[in-house]
Motif scaffolding. Sequence first.
Motif, mmCIF file in Angstrom:
data_model
loop_
_atom_site.group_PDB
_atom_site.id
_atom_site.type_symbol
_atom_site.label_atom_id
_atom_site.label_comp_id
_atom_site.label_asym_id
_atom_site.label_seq_id
_atom_site.Cartn_x
_atom_site.Cartn_y
_atom_site.Cartn_z
ATOM 1 N N LEU A 79 0.823 -1.202 0.000
ATOM 2 C CA LEU A 79 0.000 0.000 0.000
ATOM 3 C C LEU A 79 0.861 1.257 0.000
ATOM 4 C CD1 LEU A 79 -2.647 -1.025 2.708
ATOM 5 C CD2 LEU A 79 -2.858 -1.198 0.220
ATOM 6 N N ASP A 80 0.300 2.320 -0.548
ATOM 7 C CA ASP A 80 0.954 3.630 -0.590
ATOM 8 C C ASP A 80 0.422 4.469 0.568
ATOM 9 O OD1 ASP A 80 2.058 6.070 -1.189
ATOM 10 O OD2 ASP A 80 0.928 6.381 -3.046
ATOM 11 N N SER A 81 1.309 4.960 1.435
ATOM 12 C CA SER A 81 0.863 5.760 2.578
ATOM 13 C C SER A 81 0.943 7.264 2.322
ATOM 14 C CB SER A 81 1.681 5.406 3.827
ATOM 15 O OG SER A 81 3.049 5.711 3.633
ATOM 16 N N SER A 82 1.164 7.656 1.072
ATOM 17 C CA SER A 82 1.169 9.081 0.741
ATOM 18 C C SER A 82 -0.154 9.459 0.088
ATOM 19 C CB SER A 82 2.330 9.412 -0.201
ATOM 20 O OG SER A 82 2.230 8.677 -1.407
ATOM 21 N N ALA A 83 -0.551 10.716 0.269
ATOM 22 C CA ALA A 83 -1.790 11.205 -0.319
ATOM 23 C C ALA A 83 -1.546 11.652 -1.758
ATOM 24 C CB ALA A 83 -2.339 12.369 0.504
ATOM 25 N N VAL A 84 -2.587 11.599 -2.571
ATOM 26 C CA VAL A 84 -2.480 12.068 -3.954
ATOM 27 C C VAL A 84 -2.097 13.546 -3.950
ATOM 28 C CG1 VAL A 84 -3.718 12.443 -6.107
ATOM 29 C CG2 VAL A 84 -4.163 10.387 -4.753
ATOM 30 N N GLY A 85 -1.039 13.867 -4.663
ATOM 31 C CA GLY A 85 -0.559 15.243 -4.692
ATOM 32 C C GLY A 85 0.296 15.617 -3.505
ATOM 33 N N GLY A 86 0.537 14.660 -2.595
ATOM 34 C CA GLY A 86 1.334 14.931 -1.407
ATOM 35 C C GLY A 86 2.819 14.808 -1.668
#
Length: 424
Positions: A79-86
């Motif tokens: 899983l990716d723990s960064s937000a979209v555009g973050g």
Amino acid sequence: MKHRAVGALIILFVLVAAGCGGGDVKPPKDTRHVVTLWSSMAHRGPQRLQSRLVERAIRGAVYDLSKRERTYRVHYVALDSSAVGGTGWDAGVAAENARRATLDATTFAYIGEVESGGTAVALPILNQAGVLQLTPSSTAEGLTVGGVGAGPGEPYQYFPTGRRTLVRLVARDGMQGALTVELAKGRRCDSLAVLNDGSIYGAGLGEIVTFEAGARGLPVTATATVQPRDDAYRAQVHSVRAACIFYAGEPGKDAVRVITDAARANPKSEILLPDALINRSISDPRWGGISNALGRRVTLVGTLGDPGLYPRAGRYLIDRLSTVGGSLVAPAVVSGYAAAELALGCLSQTRLVKGFPNRSSIIACAVGHRHVSKVLGAYRVLRRGDTTVNSYGQYRISRGRIIFAKQLRAPRPTPRPAAGNQAG
């Protein structure tokens, strides 16, 4: 006769077609139970390269250790723990990832986060569900012990069930703090300034270094939480005066600016940086890092020691994944593989219950016991979740590359008051 011959040919064609994988013929169904290993790491921001390489190491461990398993099939979800555009890990996303894993009955372990702040967010959620969490690189003191370097309520706020469910495959910051001070003294620094970014990791490590400096007779001329967005930032940084400057924080543009500004205000000072800043976004100008000229003044302490001291499989990972173009870019690769190795090993030692992992037994297997890793060697997981893994290396920067300099021996941290019982 012709009709019989044609009929025979048609029958033969149908039989051959069926034998060659016709639509009605399916391969044998895999009847093994499915169990799931999760990981959560930022795919955006300064940690994105390390996250991808650690995930590759985890996939390698899953293949190596489960390819002959007949009872279950391991499903790995990254899983990716960064937000979209973050620009890095996001607390809301990290929490949602942890909740998603807890809702899956096939979950047997969770690897993450890379950053201590992300681990602190996910830990109580996973603990409440009784899921083993393993982190390859979160070193913040308060995740497992209280006292100097830990915040109010740490570490107990992370374990609402009262049971320890976290294992970290690197040493906590108490050792790194003591080592940093000894390194500064060894480089003939007669004074030290300690700066941090205010994060769980940065503030905690900064407090530990300040404490260790006082205990070991090294004068501290300044201690401050510095953030470029603050109005007082410029005055804070330009007032710093010390022979050595230590900065603790997470990698990114803010870290580069603080390091650059503090070094400019102290043109003859040496810059000391911790393990979290072994990152291309810090060392390499092409990735937005510090200048090559400033890089020559930097010394880094890393939780990855001399590659030659690791077992053969560990050396292979360091050579093939941790190092790119002669530069250390992903020190957490070895511990990431070891985390998956430990989780899979404990899964194999426990029985499935009605086709699902026995989470409680997996935790009991992992915590409080000795283990042998083919990439780390033998180590022990203490009851509080720390391990006896304590290898450190000194690194330097050369033209943007982070290069191993020498093995460091971690000194014993200065005894300090600790909150509650820290059973080992």
